[in-house]
Write an enzyme that holds these catalytic residues in place. Sequence first.
Site, mmCIF file in Angstrom:
data_model
loop_
_atom_site.group_PDB
_atom_site.id
_atom_site.type_symbol
_atom_site.label_atom_id
_atom_site.label_comp_id
_atom_site.label_asym_id
_atom_site.label_seq_id
_atom_site.Cartn_x
_atom_site.Cartn_y
_atom_site.Cartn_z
ATOM 1 N N ASP A 49 0.959 5.116 1.831
ATOM 2 C CA ASP A 49 0.413 5.808 3.001
ATOM 3 C C ASP A 49 -0.195 7.143 2.592
ATOM 4 O OD1 ASP A 49 1.241 3.787 4.667
ATOM 5 O OD2 ASP A 49 3.144 4.772 5.196
ATOM 6 N N ARG A 106 3.830 -8.442 17.765
ATOM 7 C CA ARG A 106 4.638 -7.292 17.338
ATOM 8 C C ARG A 106 3.796 -6.022 17.441
ATOM 9 N NH1 ARG A 106 6.004 -5.470 11.248
ATOM 10 N NH2 ARG A 106 7.523 -3.821 11.715
ATOM 11 N N HIS A 110 4.851 -0.095 -0.058
ATOM 12 C CA HIS A 110 5.475 -0.993 0.909
ATOM 13 C C HIS A 110 4.442 -1.934 1.525
ATOM 14 C CE1 HIS A 110 3.986 2.448 3.202
ATOM 15 N NE2 HIS A 110 3.955 1.664 4.276
ATOM 16 N N HIS A 121 0.843 -1.201 0.000
ATOM 17 C CA HIS A 121 0.000 0.000 0.000
ATOM 18 C C HIS A 121 0.876 1.247 0.000
ATOM 19 C CE1 HIS A 121 1.122 -0.745 4.164
ATOM 20 N NE2 HIS A 121 0.919 0.565 4.397
#
Length: 732
Positions: free
Chosen positions: A663, A723, A713, A661
Amino acid sequence: MKPSFLFLLSWMCLCVVSSLANSGHQLIPEENLLVLTVATKETDGFRRFLRSAKYFNYTVEVLGRGEKWRGGDYMSAPGGGQKVRLLKAALLDIKSEHQIILFIDSYDMVFASGPKELLRKFQQAKHKVVFSSESLIWPDRHLEDKYPHVREGNRFLGSGGFIGYIPSIKEMIANWTQGDSDSDQLFFTKIYIDPAKRITLNITLDSKCRLFQNLHGALDEVVLKFEDGRVRARNVQYDTLPVVLHGNGPTKLQMNYLGNYIPNSWTFETGCTICHENLSPLSSLKESEYPLVMIGIFIQQPTPFVTVFFERLLKLQYPQNRLKLFIYNHEPHHEHQVNSFLQNHGSMYKDLKYIQPKEEMDGAAARDFAFDMCRKDKECDYFFNLDIEVVLKNENTLKILIEQNLPIVAPMITRGGRLWSNFWGALSADGYYARSEDYVDIVQGRRVGLWNVPYVSSVYLLNVSLLRTELTDYKLFTSQSFDSDMAFCHSVRNKGIFMYVNNLHTFGRMLSTENYKMEHLHNDLWQIFENPVDWQERYIHENYTRMMKDKLIENPCPDVYWFPVFTDLACNHLVEEMEHFGRWSGGGNVDTRIQGGYENVPTIDIHMNQIDFEKEWHKFLLEYVAPITEKMFPGYYTKAQFELAFVVRYKPDEQPSLRPHHDASTFTINIALNQVGTDYQGGGCRFLRYDCSIQAPRKGWALMHPGRLTHYHEGLPTTAGVRYIVVTFVDP
């Protein structure tokens, strides 16, 4: 040299000699001067007087040592007859007719110049006895009309200081038959206002304050004069430089202020000249011989960084077996922090007393109780008051204060960015804060030294011998009129005990307790506005400030920058705060938290505004991210605006990864909040355009990269554990 000049010089010298001869005066030898004073006990003011006398080589004889004072209380009623009795007895033993007697008080007096100037000015007065003068009449106003008028200067007599030839002084006090508690001021006044006696005894007043300066009624007339490495008090009304300064009546505090400088205690050229006098070094002692100190810790309101306070306490450079702890905690909010400290470290100290919130003791009562414990404890040598909002950065503070060997001394601490400190330089008429002329210079470090002040609070060291001798009242902190610290300092001042503040070293600072939020798990996270320095020390990575100099910013992929920003604790607190809040999104496209209600690339997350942290987060971005952005992307200046800032949680059985995607940002900040290999396996970020991955994100390090167009990314799969990352889309 021209003959005319030689003639002129000879003529001038002849005139001076002729003038002295015609006046019948020769310069009085300094050895003819004897200073007499009365001191029934040694006070801080008396020691200051003797220091000034020694500085100028005055010969001083102290009368009344060891006697009980029966001369009354000058502040509430006339008295002082005991001084006249002692003077009369002392003069019987002095046979020399040429002796000059200077009779002065000592507890509230200092010399500003030496015997030579004093005797010269006395001779110039051309009288046998010269009294100090005042602008206010005391103790009997009905006698005002009987005072002779003066063309210029003060009209009324002050009995706190006079100088004269011994035969005249003996004659003047020969008829003293009154009691010790009778008024010496009234006795000398009646002599002076009697025209016959005034003429017979040849008495006058120092009306223009050339010899004596009484401060009562003259505070606006007296200023400090710094010149050529010397400090004097100047009377601006009469343009004179008095030799003796007297803080008579209610002017003791102004006398203390002047005494910080006079005589040459502090000058611009030398700085503090008395700061290393009478020290009591600890270096010659074994640690087992160190004075025993009770540290009184007081928690009276919700306060940030309490855990850090106790961490610093443990670092204090003083043998813990010579320390006793008294902890008063009024706040249930802080019980777990106190209990944790006591459980882990309480046994390291010689003794411990803990007053818990459930005991419902108020702050003043707790302080009185702590002092009394120390007073009754024969081992206790010092009491070190340490309020919870004190940030004590100097680990040697306690040693420094003990070695100063003073009755009460406070290390100066200030509140960042403000002129607030733990001392007052002056008091208002009703006993509250007033700013002294030197306050700002002391707080800002332009004047460094030891300063006699009327009020200290929050952190100070007290010699416990005071509690057993002068400060014997149990309720030193309890008052109907003042808060506890003001009540204590009022008691100290009334006993004539000096309080000092030391700014010779950097000791620390004071936390702001305003706007402290208690509704969160880790409330210190919200302190970036109120206590920015403490917030940075707690939460910003230790290498952040040297990133540029030491080239710590890494460039793992094109236009992707990687740098340390958060401490491990900051990461832990953010994660724990989010888990404590617990309202994780479902990871679906429908998201009512955002404008439009639809998320193209959803994550399981919690937004900063959900925990009321968006203002603090924006401040963090401005302070710690924007400067890096401007360095790495020259010509781009950001105000760090954002619409989306959130903590993302990746779990193998929940949401392990994120599809490719762009940002919705000009640039994105992505900070790893836990550690790969320890907390989770897998994870990382891959930039598809460059086929470049960061697969081992470091805890507390930020990835900064462009958001739109170039840096497509994806989030790589988390294969085990959990995480956490915090993401911000900056300048959408």
